[in-house]
Design an enzyme around this catalytic site. Structure first.
Site, PDB file in Angstrom:
ATOM      1  N   GLU A  26      -1.015   0.263   3.459  1.00 28.38           N
ATOM      2  CA  GLU A  26      -1.156  -1.176   3.226  1.00 28.38           C
ATOM      3  C   GLU A  26      -0.759  -1.968   4.470  1.00 28.38           C
ATOM      4  O   GLU A  26      -0.578  -3.177   4.407  1.00 28.38           O
ATOM      5  CB  GLU A  26      -0.302  -1.597   2.028  1.00 28.38           C
ATOM      6  CG  GLU A  26      -0.977  -1.341   0.681  1.00 28.38           C
ATOM      7  CD  GLU A  26      -1.325   0.124   0.446  1.00 28.38           C
ATOM      8  OE1 GLU A  26      -0.413   0.967   0.514  1.00 28.38           O
ATOM      9  OE2 GLU A  26      -2.506   0.426   0.233  1.00 28.38           O
ATOM     10  N   ASN A  35      -6.161   5.496   1.182  1.00 29.67           N
ATOM     11  CA  ASN A  35      -7.171   4.433   1.220  1.00 29.67           C
ATOM     12  C   ASN A  35      -7.459   3.954   2.647  1.00 29.67           C
ATOM     13  O   ASN A  35      -6.591   3.983   3.502  1.00 29.67           O
ATOM     14  CB  ASN A  35      -6.707   3.234   0.382  1.00 29.67           C
ATOM     15  CG  ASN A  35      -5.419   2.612   0.912  1.00 29.67           C
ATOM     16  OD1 ASN A  35      -4.354   3.186   0.791  1.00 29.67           O
ATOM     17  ND2 ASN A  35      -5.524   1.457   1.542  1.00 29.67           N
ATOM     18  N   ASP A  73      -9.000   1.020  -3.995  1.00 30.26           N
ATOM     19  CA  ASP A  73      -7.727   1.649  -3.628  1.00 30.26           C
ATOM     20  C   ASP A  73      -7.495   2.981  -4.337  1.00 30.26           C
ATOM     21  O   ASP A  73      -6.393   3.265  -4.797  1.00 30.26           O
ATOM     22  CB  ASP A  73      -6.538   0.710  -3.889  1.00 30.26           C
ATOM     23  CG  ASP A  73      -5.238   1.280  -3.301  1.00 30.26           C
ATOM     24  OD1 ASP A  73      -5.307   1.886  -2.220  1.00 30.26           O
ATOM     25  OD2 ASP A  73      -4.176   1.145  -3.924  1.00 30.26           O
TER      26      ASP A  73
END
Lengths: 161, 609
Positions: free
Chosen positions: B200, B284, B326
């Site tokens: 992230e 991801n 995701d």
């Protein structure tokens, strides 16, 4: 919106940040106490663009620690409570500079978001959303938007872009 | 690989001297663990053995007497955070780890759990907020008399298993850019295999092999990037049976976006000593806004089969090209032999976040089965299994649930599973007796709205808003614990759970399966039917993995409690209620009504006669 799009593609982020940082406090002063106390519009269960966008931006960055809908988590406090008696200035300063504390569950550290354009550009919107949540003016989940044509906040936001 | 091939890999050439030097000690360390993993009295690696089956041959505790199980002893870790992973047990000593600050305790099982040594690293607390979703750690690894700890700040530390003395320490990443450490290392041969977290934060995911004796880096394989960084051989590495070709990763990204491309490696690693291949998945692609990264975004969301000695991939398989939800591909890869369509195969089983459970030939990477393991899964209709189809191996995305097709600033509703996946990292178990997999799952759906975001080093780089809720038109709960037939691609039985099952399962020769729940229950169920045989409520929610071992002729079951992790963040306050239109069933209750923060090891056994 072109303005925003360009921010994502390169290093002009720093320049944008400068703009944002100088813009937010000015807005707060202009609209004085009223805006700070009630920075949102809720009509027939629908919210203004700022509150709506605050919901989106909160759930982009903040919710990974502070939980969905500002409800808190095992990791960080519930902002629906914190915003009940936190001033806009304290809120903005905490977001920009971060904070740390230690307690029974060990170190608790909030990072500084001062150079994060995805947060600082929308700091007023995030504040509006969380304040609306703290006042129980907006429930959990995605709020519905007021029709853009009848939304003064959206009109003003668009005019500034 | 011949010398010609070697020249293609600049990185590798630099490492070849090291690799050669290491060969001498390979045999000892390798053989030791290959043998130790077969001793059911110990629990020597996080997933029980190299095949990652989380199966134990111990049977003192069995279907008929598990109802009498009692708490034998317990231990407070002193840390109130999400406790993932579990303890190791090696010859009378138990090694317990904690989340940040990543303490390690060696407990003497011959002396009522007295602390033999403890280790607490000094770490900059500024690493805490760059860890997505709590400061979890999935456990230590053992090999050649050493305990390997992977710290939150990415330091990898080797401790003397007898004394706790620090033997070497090396930095695996840069926390100031958002790289952190959560995964448990795997020791295979003379190497410590460890990846990075930070999907992230726009980091470039990698798997790195360090020398177990010295801590020197032997190879590093990125998930995304140029061929010499990802250690793919254009001619010999295959994807679904075809050579990947040159620039197989960078050609599937626009411009330099791959540099922020994610594909972090934070799940589990398994190892086949005969094939000398290690298996793991990548996470991801960055950002969560698919519009900012056109292309397949290879090799995010990919299972890698890499040669242990060189790091070069033999085959890869990308489960979710151009991710829009995701669905990280990091879940465990369980290595078993089973009959498929009348033929005995060496397979790899992988229950993915995206809701499909994949069975592949682990030697060749051939796709054998891909089936939904939760009927709620709706983002894709199927994975194409026809080799002649140009869509071979690709999920067939449903337009309604495609956040890419619906576009930026549009809220796509009712996508199943949610970003949590049909399961996350919580590892499954496999029983050779039943031939079934026992899978802890999430039963959660979501609304997902992608939007434009900017990259700032060390800052979150997400680009989507999402709301999650229990799967609509179902039992109203957020989880199921299922038994899965991987050859047929079918659920055999399913136990409904009010919350996601975020605890790793354990199957035993006692015909039972253990797992923990977010309310804090340790449960034992009948392997054949799923019928509950035992439950005990521990002090906090369980996101740790259940283990078993034998000491002084008695079988014990151990599990860490301590609510947290993504489960603790997403579910602590309860999820948003599903919109009426989606027909969510049942009142939604918050996890905080059931459990509080904790950090405790609980050990169970049968009462003494």
């Amino acid at each position: 919106m072109n303005y925003l799009m360009s921010a994502a593609t390169g290093f002009c982020g720093a320049m944008l940040l400068f703009t944002a940082a100088s813009l937010a406090p000015a807005q707060a002063q202009d609209e004085a106490v009223d805006w700070e106390d009630k920075p949102y519009i809720v009509e027939d269960g629908k919210v203004d663009y700022g509150t709506y966008n605050g919901f989106r931006r909160y759930h982009n960055t903040c919710h990974t620690c502070h939980g969905p809908d500002g409800m808190g988590s095992t990791f960080a406090p519930a902002l629906v409570n914190s915003l009940k008696d936190m001033s806009y200035a304290d809120f903005a300063a905490t977001v920009a500079n971060g904070r740390s504390s230690s307690g029974a569950s060990g170190n608790s550290v909030m990072p500084a978001f001062g150079d994060n354009v995805d947060v600082m550009l929308y700091i007023d919107h995030i504040y509006a959303y969380l304040k609306a949540r703290a006042d129980d003016a907006v429930g959990r989940g995605r709020p519905d938007r007021i029709d853009p044509e009848n939304d003064p906040v959206f009109q003003e936001w668009q005019a500034n872009q | 690989m011949g010398m010609e091939d070697m020249k293609k890999f600049g990185l590798m050439a630099a490492c070849s001297v090291l690799a050669l030097a290491a060969t001498t000690s390979l045999a000892t360390a390798n053989d030791e663990l290959v043998e130790m993993q077969q001793n059911a009295k110990n629990w020597v690696m996080q997933l029980g053995n190299y095949s990652a089956t989380r199966y134990s041959e111990l049977e003192e505790i069995n279907k008929d007497n598990v109802g009498d199980l009692q708490v034998a002893w317990s231990f407070s870790t002193g840390v109130l955070r999400g406790h993932e992973g579990g303890p190791l047990v090696i010859d009378g000593v138990m090694y317990v780890h904690t989340p940040f600050p990543n303490k390690v305790f060696a407990l003497d099982l011959n002396d009522n759990g007295r602390i033999i040594w403890r280790y607490e690293p000094e770490q900059d607390p500024n690493v805490i907020p760059v860890m997505c979703c709590d400061t979890v750690n999935r456990g230590v690894a053992y090999g050649d008399g050493k305990i390997i700890l992977h710290q939150a700040d990415t330091n990898v530390v080797a401790l003397d298993a007898k004394t706790g003395e620090e033997l070497w320490k090396t930095q695996n990443g840069d926390p100031s850019k958002g790289e952190t450490g959560t995964m448990s290392p795997l020791i295979a041969g003379d190497k410590v295999l460890v990846g990075n977290s930070g999907g992230e934060f726009g980091v470039q995911g990698h798997m790195t092999a360090y020398n177990l004796e010295t801590g020197e880096q032997e190879w590093r394989a990125y998930s995304v990037g140029p061929d010499d960084q990802i250690l793919l051989d254009p001619e010999n590495t295959t994807h679904l049976g075809e050579p990947v070709g040159e620039n197989s990763s960078v050609d599937t990204w626009e411009g330099d976006q791959w540099q922020l491309g994610g594909g972090t490696v934070w799940g589990w690693v398994s190892y086949d000593p005969e094939l000398n291949l290690v298996y793991y998945g990548s996470g991801n692609p960055g950002t969560w806004n698919p519009a900012q990264r056109p292309g397949d975004n290879r090799w995010s969301m990919t299972i890698f089969a890499r040669d242990l000695d060189t790091g070069v991939a033999k085959w890869v398989y990308q489960m979710t090209p151009h991710d829009e939800w995701d669905y990280d591909g990091v879940n465990e890869n369980i290595l078993v032999d089973m009959e498929i369509d009348g033929e005995q195969r060496k397979v790899l089983f992988h229950p993915d976040r995206n809701g499909f459970a994949y069975t592949l030939d682990r030697e060749t990477g051939e796709l054998l089965v891909a089936a939904k393991y939760d009927p709620a899964v709706n983002w894709a209709t199927e994975v194409v299994m026809n080799e002649d189809d140009e869509q071979y191996g690709r999920p067939q995305v449903v337009a309604e649930y495609s956040t890419a097709q619906n576009g930026v600033d549009v809220n796509s509703e009712g996508i199943c599973p949610a970003a949590l996946g049909t399961k996350d990292q919580q590892p499954s178990a496999y029983s050779p007796e039943t031939g079934l997999f026992y899978i802890p799952t999430n039963h959660v759906c979501m609304d997902y709205e992608p939007f434009q975001v900017s990259y700032t080093a060390g800052q979150p780089y997400v680009g989507a808003t999402l709301s999650m809720y229990p799967a609509p038109d179902s039992h109203g709960g957020m989880g199921n614990f299922i038994a899965w037939d991987a050859a047929a691609g079918e659920i055999v039985w399913s136990v409904e759970e009010p919350f996601s099952v975020w605890s790793g399962a354990l199957a035993t020769a006692g015909d039972i399966v253990f797992y923990g729940t977010l309310e804090g229950y340790l449960k034992a169920v009948d392997m054949e039917t799923g019928e509950e045989l035992y439950r005990f409520k521990t002090p906090s929610g369980i996101i740790g993995n259940v283990n078993t071992y034998e000491h002084d002729g008695k079988q014990y079951v151990a599990v860490l409690s301590g609510i947290g992790g993504w489960a603790g963040i997403g579910l602590a306050a309860g999820l948003t209620e599903g919109t009426d239109g989606l027909g969510a069933v049942g009142a939604y209750q918050s996890l905080s009504d059931y459990t509080q923060l904790g950090g405790q090891l609980t050990v169970f056994s049968l009462p003494s006669e």
